[in-house]
Scaffold this motif. Structure first.
Motif, PDB file in Angstrom:
ATOM      1  N   ALA A  79      31.313  75.055  50.793  1.00 57.98           N
ATOM      2  CA  ALA A  79      31.828  73.686  50.859  1.00 57.98           C
ATOM      3  C   ALA A  79      32.967  73.579  51.871  1.00 57.98           C
ATOM      4  CB  ALA A  79      32.310  73.255  49.480  1.00 57.98           C
ATOM      5  N   THR A  80      33.410  72.338  52.058  1.00 58.58           N
ATOM      6  CA  THR A  80      34.569  72.057  52.896  1.00 58.58           C
ATOM      7  C   THR A  80      35.484  71.101  52.145  1.00 58.58           C
ATOM      8  OG1 THR A  80      35.345  71.065  54.965  1.00 58.58           O
ATOM      9  CG2 THR A  80      33.323  70.178  54.044  1.00 58.58           C
ATOM     10  N   ALA A  81      36.776  71.238  52.380  1.00 60.05           N
ATOM     11  CA  ALA A  81      37.740  70.355  51.721  1.00 60.05           C
ATOM     12  C   ALA A  81      38.028  69.107  52.546  1.00 60.05           C
ATOM     13  CB  ALA A  81      39.043  71.116  51.462  1.00 60.05           C
ATOM     14  N   ALA A  82      37.411  68.982  53.714  1.00 56.79           N
ATOM     15  CA  ALA A  82      37.676  67.832  54.578  1.00 56.79           C
ATOM     16  C   ALA A  82      37.270  66.535  53.876  1.00 56.79           C
ATOM     17  CB  ALA A  82      36.907  67.978  55.883  1.00 56.79           C
ATOM     18  N   PRO A  83      38.191  65.601  53.691  1.00 54.22           N
ATOM     19  CA  PRO A  83      37.882  64.385  52.939  1.00 54.22           C
ATOM     20  C   PRO A  83      36.870  63.485  53.639  1.00 54.22           C
ATOM     21  CG  PRO A  83      40.054  64.230  53.959  1.00 54.22           C
ATOM     22  CD  PRO A  83      39.604  65.629  54.143  1.00 54.22           C
ATOM     23  N   GLU A  84      36.754  63.608  54.961  1.00 54.73           N
ATOM     24  CA  GLU A  84      35.831  62.730  55.695  1.00 54.73           C
ATOM     25  C   GLU A  84      34.410  63.282  55.749  1.00 54.73           C
ATOM     26  OE1 GLU A  84      37.278  65.712  58.773  1.00 54.73           O
ATOM     27  OE2 GLU A  84      38.058  64.693  56.988  1.00 54.73           O
ATOM     28  N   ALA A  85      34.181  64.446  55.163  1.00 56.18           N
ATOM     29  CA  ALA A  85      32.866  65.087  55.261  1.00 56.18           C
ATOM     30  C   ALA A  85      31.781  64.231  54.618  1.00 56.18           C
ATOM     31  CB  ALA A  85      32.909  66.460  54.610  1.00 56.18           C
ATOM     32  N   GLU A  86      30.650  64.119  55.308  1.00 54.50           N
ATOM     33  CA  GLU A  86      29.491  63.382  54.796  1.00 54.50           C
ATOM     34  C   GLU A  86      28.674  64.296  53.879  1.00 54.50           C
ATOM     35  OE1 GLU A  86      27.178  62.199  58.129  1.00 54.50           O
ATOM     36  OE2 GLU A  86      28.923  61.556  59.292  1.00 54.50           O
ATOM     37  N   ASP A  87      28.328  63.808  52.705  1.00 56.25           N
ATOM     38  CA  ASP A  87      27.504  64.573  51.777  1.00 56.25           C
ATOM     39  C   ASP A  87      26.034  64.366  52.129  1.00 56.25           C
ATOM     40  OD1 ASP A  87      26.254  65.859  49.706  1.00 56.25           O
ATOM     41  OD2 ASP A  87      27.220  64.702  48.107  1.00 56.25           O
ATOM     42  N   TRP A  88      25.374  65.429  52.569  1.00 58.45           N
ATOM     43  CA  TRP A  88      23.959  65.317  52.943  1.00 58.45           C
ATOM     44  C   TRP A  88      23.025  65.570  51.761  1.00 58.45           C
ATOM     45  CZ3 TRP A  88      21.921  66.762  58.423  1.00 58.45           C
ATOM     46  CH2 TRP A  88      22.496  65.890  59.359  1.00 58.45           C
ATOM     47  N   GLU A  89      23.573  65.745  50.592  1.00 54.38           N
ATOM     48  CA  GLU A  89      22.783  65.763  49.346  1.00 54.38           C
ATOM     49  C   GLU A  89      21.662  66.799  49.367  1.00 54.38           C
ATOM     50  OE1 GLU A  89      21.545  61.697  49.453  1.00 54.38           O
ATOM     51  OE2 GLU A  89      23.280  61.019  48.288  1.00 54.38           O
ATOM     52  N   GLY A  90      21.920  67.917  50.012  1.00 55.30           N
ATOM     53  CA  GLY A  90      20.921  68.980  50.043  1.00 55.30           C
ATOM     54  C   GLY A  90      19.815  68.802  51.062  1.00 55.30           C
ATOM     55  N   ASP A  91      19.904  67.768  51.916  1.00 53.57           N
ATOM     56  CA  ASP A  91      18.913  67.606  52.982  1.00 53.57           C
ATOM     57  C   ASP A  91      19.061  68.736  54.005  1.00 53.57           C
ATOM     58  OD1 ASP A  91      17.958  65.306  51.825  1.00 53.57           O
ATOM     59  OD2 ASP A  91      18.979  63.943  53.213  1.00 53.57           O
ATOM     60  N   TRP A  92      18.000  68.946  54.772  1.00 51.65           N
ATOM     61  CA  TRP A  92      18.021  69.961  55.811  1.00 51.65           C
ATOM     62  C   TRP A  92      18.859  69.504  57.009  1.00 51.65           C
ATOM     63  CZ3 TRP A  92      16.094  74.674  54.932  1.00 51.65           C
ATOM     64  CH2 TRP A  92      15.073  74.840  53.997  1.00 51.65           C
ATOM     65  N   LEU A  93      19.674  70.405  57.523  1.00 54.53           N
ATOM     66  CA  LEU A  93      20.338  70.233  58.814  1.00 54.53           C
ATOM     67  C   LEU A  93      19.636  71.178  59.780  1.00 54.53           C
ATOM     68  CD1 LEU A  93      22.492  69.390  60.871  1.00 54.53           C
ATOM     69  CD2 LEU A  93      24.070  71.001  59.774  1.00 54.53           C
ATOM     70  N   LEU A  94      18.848  70.614  60.691  1.00 50.07           N
ATOM     71  CA  LEU A  94      18.003  71.396  61.580  1.00 50.07           C
ATOM     72  C   LEU A  94      18.346  71.100  63.031  1.00 50.07           C
ATOM     73  CD1 LEU A  94      14.568  70.685  59.813  1.00 50.07           C
ATOM     74  CD2 LEU A  94      16.086  72.654  59.457  1.00 50.07           C
ATOM     75  N   PRO A  95      18.056  72.029  63.941  1.00 52.01           N
ATOM     76  CA  PRO A  95      18.294  71.735  65.362  1.00 52.01           C
ATOM     77  C   PRO A  95      17.374  70.628  65.846  1.00 52.01           C
ATOM     78  CG  PRO A  95      17.088  73.794  65.105  1.00 52.01           C
ATOM     79  CD  PRO A  95      17.522  73.394  63.732  1.00 52.01           C
ATOM     80  N   GLY A  96      17.849  69.830  66.801  1.00 51.77           N
ATOM     81  CA  GLY A  96      16.979  68.847  67.416  1.00 51.77           C
ATOM     82  C   GLY A  96      15.771  69.532  68.035  1.00 51.77           C
ATOM     83  N   LEU A  97      14.622  68.892  67.944  1.00 45.09           N
ATOM     84  CA  LEU A  97      13.386  69.516  68.399  1.00 45.09           C
ATOM     85  C   LEU A  97      13.275  69.436  69.920  1.00 45.09           C
ATOM     86  CD1 LEU A  97      10.940  68.116  65.688  1.00 45.09           C
ATOM     87  CD2 LEU A  97      12.686  69.914  65.510  1.00 45.09           C
ATOM     88  N   VAL A  98      12.653  70.453  70.503  1.00 45.98           N
ATOM     89  CA  VAL A  98      12.467  70.540  71.950  1.00 45.98           C
ATOM     90  C   VAL A  98      10.967  70.526  72.228  1.00 45.98           C
ATOM     91  CG1 VAL A  98      12.886  71.883  74.035  1.00 45.98           C
ATOM     92  CG2 VAL A  98      14.620  71.815  72.220  1.00 45.98           C
TER      93      VAL A  98
END
Length: 379
Positions: free
Chosen positions: A36-55
């Protein structure tokens, strides 16, 4: 300078998968961490995938918008921005638009659209109309009479990042099966037997006259300009041997196992189509992408003519063939980027360009919920 902090995301890096957080600032990925992060502005992605942009190295999707119906040529700017939006929606952040140069149809739609489509691409980039980054892949039809003139006109275009040499003469490579070739040529209307026979005869004569010299000129031009080369629809070992002699780095859509094995031995990157994997086989009756993947003969996936098939194919490699997420995602991000020396993108890692996507699985299907290019929201 924009800054985005993401938490509670399933992150896929080049080597592992974990739940964690990431910071993207000024168009660059600054940090990627577990937990986790303590940064208050962090967006909660709710367990979604964070993937690289496709090429994407090879897509004919723009052509579908340029020619939506037989005989109908659409405005090139409209077609380009619509195609761009579709790529963004599919999670593609770098796309090499495949433009066919060299017209085997003697005044066909491709000869009428390639110049306007390249001009439109440049205009849309100048006007900042594009959501994602578009570059060029020149597909060179070596048996076409007008190929060399067209190639010499566009080879030095700064957007050209890949050139492929291809030969769609009936009776070989993709069209070994003349029955399938006839059905393909008749998709917009039937041909009488004598008309079909005349077509095959003309194409064969063009190949005998132009293919060898045209291919040699294109290969030499690419080496002079330091443009990566791909060989299209390799079928026989001899096709791969020729490509190897020409220092071609990529085998694009090999049609047989033997050609793919030869490409692997030659150290060439092997590209297969997403629609082939999603649909369970080749529409032309050639080798399936799944079989090559099972044999370890697959490095890069291409969406070919369906942008959404790119991400879908990576998840199928995971679900149907047991590949890890890092290995599967590399086929649609890191591997294609590195194959054309785009070293600044293609993975979730500090210092990489801020090209990333948010993906949620729904019933086993990956759904793109957001696309960012250079850290800016594209979709």
């Amino acid at each position: 300078m924009s800054r985005r902090t993401i938490r509670n995301a399933r992150i896929v890096t080049a080597g592992e998968t974990f739940t964690g957080c990431a910071v993207i600032e000024g168009g660059t990925i600054r940090s990627v961490d577990r937990g986790a992060t303590a940064a208050p502005e962090a967006e909660d992605w709710e367990g979604d995938w964070l993937l690289p942009g496709l090429v994407e190295l090879h897509t004919d999707n723009l052509e579908k918008h340029l020619v939506p119906r037989p005989g109908v040529i659409w405005d090139a700017t409209s077609a380009t921005v619509t195609h761009d939006a579709q790529c963004a929606a599919a999670g593609i952040t770098t796309v090499l638009d495949s433009i066919v140069i060299g017209d085997m149809d003697n005044g066909g739609t491709r000869s009428q659209t390639y110049q306007t489509s390249i001009d439109a691409l440049h205009a849309c980039r100048r006007e900042s109309l594009m959501r994602v980054e578009h570059l060029l892949h020149l597909r060179c039809e070596v048996s076409a009479p007008d190929l060399v003139e067209s190639f010499e006109r566009y080879a030095a275009d700064p957007l050209v990042e890949l050139v492929s040499v291809m030969d769609h003469t009936p009776g070989q490579r993709q069209w070994r099966d003349l029955g399938k070739y006839r059905r393909y040529t008749e998709r917009n209307g039937s041909l009488r037997d004598n008309e079909y026979e005349q077509l095959v005869r003309e194409r064969t004569e063009q190949q005998a006259r132009y293919a060898v010299s045209h291919r040699a000129k294109v290969v030499a031009g690419c080496h002079a300009l330091r443009i990566p080369l791909a060989s299209h629809d390799d079928t026989e070992i001899e096709h791969v041997q020729l490509a190897r002699e020409e220092q071609v780095a990529i085998s694009e859509f090999p049609t047989t196992v033997r050609a793919a094995e030869a490409a692997r031995q030659a150290g060439m990157a092997i590209v297969m189509g997403g629609p082939n994997l999603v649909k369970g086989g080749s529409h032309s009756g050639n080798v399936s992408a799944a079989e090559l993947a099972q044999r370890g003969l697959l490095d890069i996936m291409s969406s070919d003519y369906v942008p959404s098939s790119l991400l879908h194919s990576a998840f199928l490699l995971r679900d149907q063939l047991g590949w890890t997420m890092p290995r599967a995602m590399a086929t649609i991000s890191r591997n294609p980027a590195r194959s054309i020396a785009l070293d600044d993108r293609g993975e979730i890692a500090p210092g990489q360009r801020g090209d990333f996507i948010r993906v949620r699985e729904v019933g086993g299907m990956p759904i793109v919920r957001g696309t960012w290019c250079r850290g800016e929201r594209a979709m």
